[in-house]
Design a protein around this motif. Structure first.
Motif, PDB file in Angstrom:
ATOM      1  N   LYS A 162       0.843  -1.199   0.000  1.00 28.77           N
ATOM      2  CA  LYS A 162       0.000   0.000   0.000  1.00 28.77           C
ATOM      3  C   LYS A 162       0.876   1.246   0.000  1.00 28.77           C
ATOM      4  O   LYS A 162       1.931   1.279   0.647  1.00 28.77           O
ATOM      5  N   CYS A 163       0.406   2.277  -0.706  1.00 33.10           N
ATOM      6  CA  CYS A 163       1.166   3.520  -0.756  1.00 33.10           C
ATOM      7  C   CYS A 163       0.232   4.691  -1.029  1.00 33.10           C
ATOM      8  O   CYS A 163      -0.930   4.513  -1.384  1.00 33.10           O
ATOM      9  N   VAL A 164       0.772   5.892  -0.845  1.00 31.57           N
ATOM     10  CA  VAL A 164       0.106   7.129  -1.244  1.00 31.57           C
ATOM     11  C   VAL A 164       1.004   7.782  -2.278  1.00 31.57           C
ATOM     12  O   VAL A 164       2.193   7.993  -2.034  1.00 31.57           O
ATOM     13  N   MET A 165       0.441   8.076  -3.434  1.00 33.23           N
ATOM     14  CA  MET A 165       1.187   8.641  -4.556  1.00 33.23           C
ATOM     15  C   MET A 165       0.816  10.110  -4.727  1.00 33.23           C
ATOM     16  O   MET A 165      -0.348  10.483  -4.592  1.00 33.23           O
ATOM     17  N   SER A 166       1.790  10.922  -5.041  1.00 32.36           N
ATOM     18  CA  SER A 166       1.534  12.317  -5.414  1.00 32.36           C
ATOM     19  C   SER A 166       2.633  12.769  -6.365  1.00 32.36           C
ATOM     20  O   SER A 166       3.686  12.134  -6.451  1.00 32.36           O
ATOM     21  N   TYR A 167       2.360  13.856  -7.075  1.00 33.27           N
ATOM     22  CA  TYR A 167       3.422  14.421  -7.906  1.00 33.27           C
ATOM     23  C   TYR A 167       4.441  15.089  -7.003  1.00 33.27           C
ATOM     24  O   TYR A 167       4.107  15.636  -5.942  1.00 33.27           O
ATOM     25  N   ASN A 168       5.692  15.042  -7.406  1.00 37.17           N
ATOM     26  CA  ASN A 168       6.767  15.673  -6.661  1.00 37.17           C
ATOM     27  C   ASN A 168       6.694  17.188  -6.848  1.00 37.17           C
ATOM     28  O   ASN A 168       6.039  17.683  -7.763  1.00 37.17           O
ATOM     29  N   MET A 169       7.398  17.899  -5.993  1.00 42.68           N
ATOM     30  CA  MET A 169       7.454  19.352  -6.096  1.00 42.68           C
ATOM     31  C   MET A 169       8.733  19.751  -6.812  1.00 42.68           C
ATOM     32  O   MET A 169       9.768  19.116  -6.673  1.00 42.68           O
TER      33      MET A 169
END
Length: 199
Positions: free
Chosen positions: A116-123
């Motif tokens: 399981k993970c949480v994905m987001s775009y990097n800054m």
């Protein structure tokens, strides 16, 4: 083995193995390209095994640790290069109505279980501001993952659907770097208690 195979195609680039905890040189190698993060090795016969935790290709130094569950092998996030989406980027990452994160699962070794993970775009940033970039992802996990290896691909899933993949650029800071649970201090104290007393 692998070292012999790769040695037929890439010239040796001699370097050293350095123990992360003691900063002592514990052996030599023929190139960082012959080793992978988390790999077990015996530097000399009859000695304890070591595990690769970091490779510095510029200095040709491989940092190793003597415990297979050493906190330097674990991190709770990693960064990727540009993702390759099968059907376009997930709406949760792009919708103005969403918080720009996606709960999903990943694996970065074909035999590893889904995690399981949480994905987001990097800054990314300029001199004036920060902004989300679609050229990189940040993957955060609730439990630290062992041996996150730059260069390997991570595949992402939502249920039974493969969303896409991305090449791992680098792990986040290790539990050792963050000194989680005072681990670095505990290791240093353990090493000092084993050191011979000076007269």
């Amino acid at each position: 083995g692998y070292q012999d195979f790769i040695g037929e195609y890439i010239d040796p680039k001699p370097g050293v193995f350095v123990d992360l905890d003691t900063a002592e040189t514990v052996g030599s190698h023929n190139g960082v390209h012959q080793w992978t993060i988390g790999q077990r090795l015996r530097i000399k016969r009859g000695t304890q095994p070591y595990y690769v935790v970091h490779k510095d290709s510029e200095r040709n130094v491989i940092q190793v640790v003597s415990e297979q569950d050493h906190p330097a092998l674990y991190a709770d996030c990693f960064f990727t290069k540009s993702p390759h989406w099968i059907s376009g980027p997930p709406e949760a990452l792009t919708s103005r109505a969403a918080d720009k994160t996606l709960n999903c699962e990943f694996r970065f070794q074909n035999v590893a279980p889904l995690t399981k993970c949480v994905m987001s775009y990097n800054m990314s940033s300029t001199s004036n501001w920060e902004f989300a970039t679609r050229e990189s992802l940040v993957i955060s996990v609730p439990e630290p993952v062992k041996a996150i290896t730059p260069g390997q691909f991570s595949a992402f899933y939502k249920g039974d659907v493969c969303l896409g993949s991305a090449r791992i650029e680098r792990p986040g800071p290790s539990l050792y770097t963050l000194n989680v649970g005072n681990c670095r201090t505990n290791i240093r104290d353990k090493l000092q208690s084993k050191a011979p007393c000076s007269s």
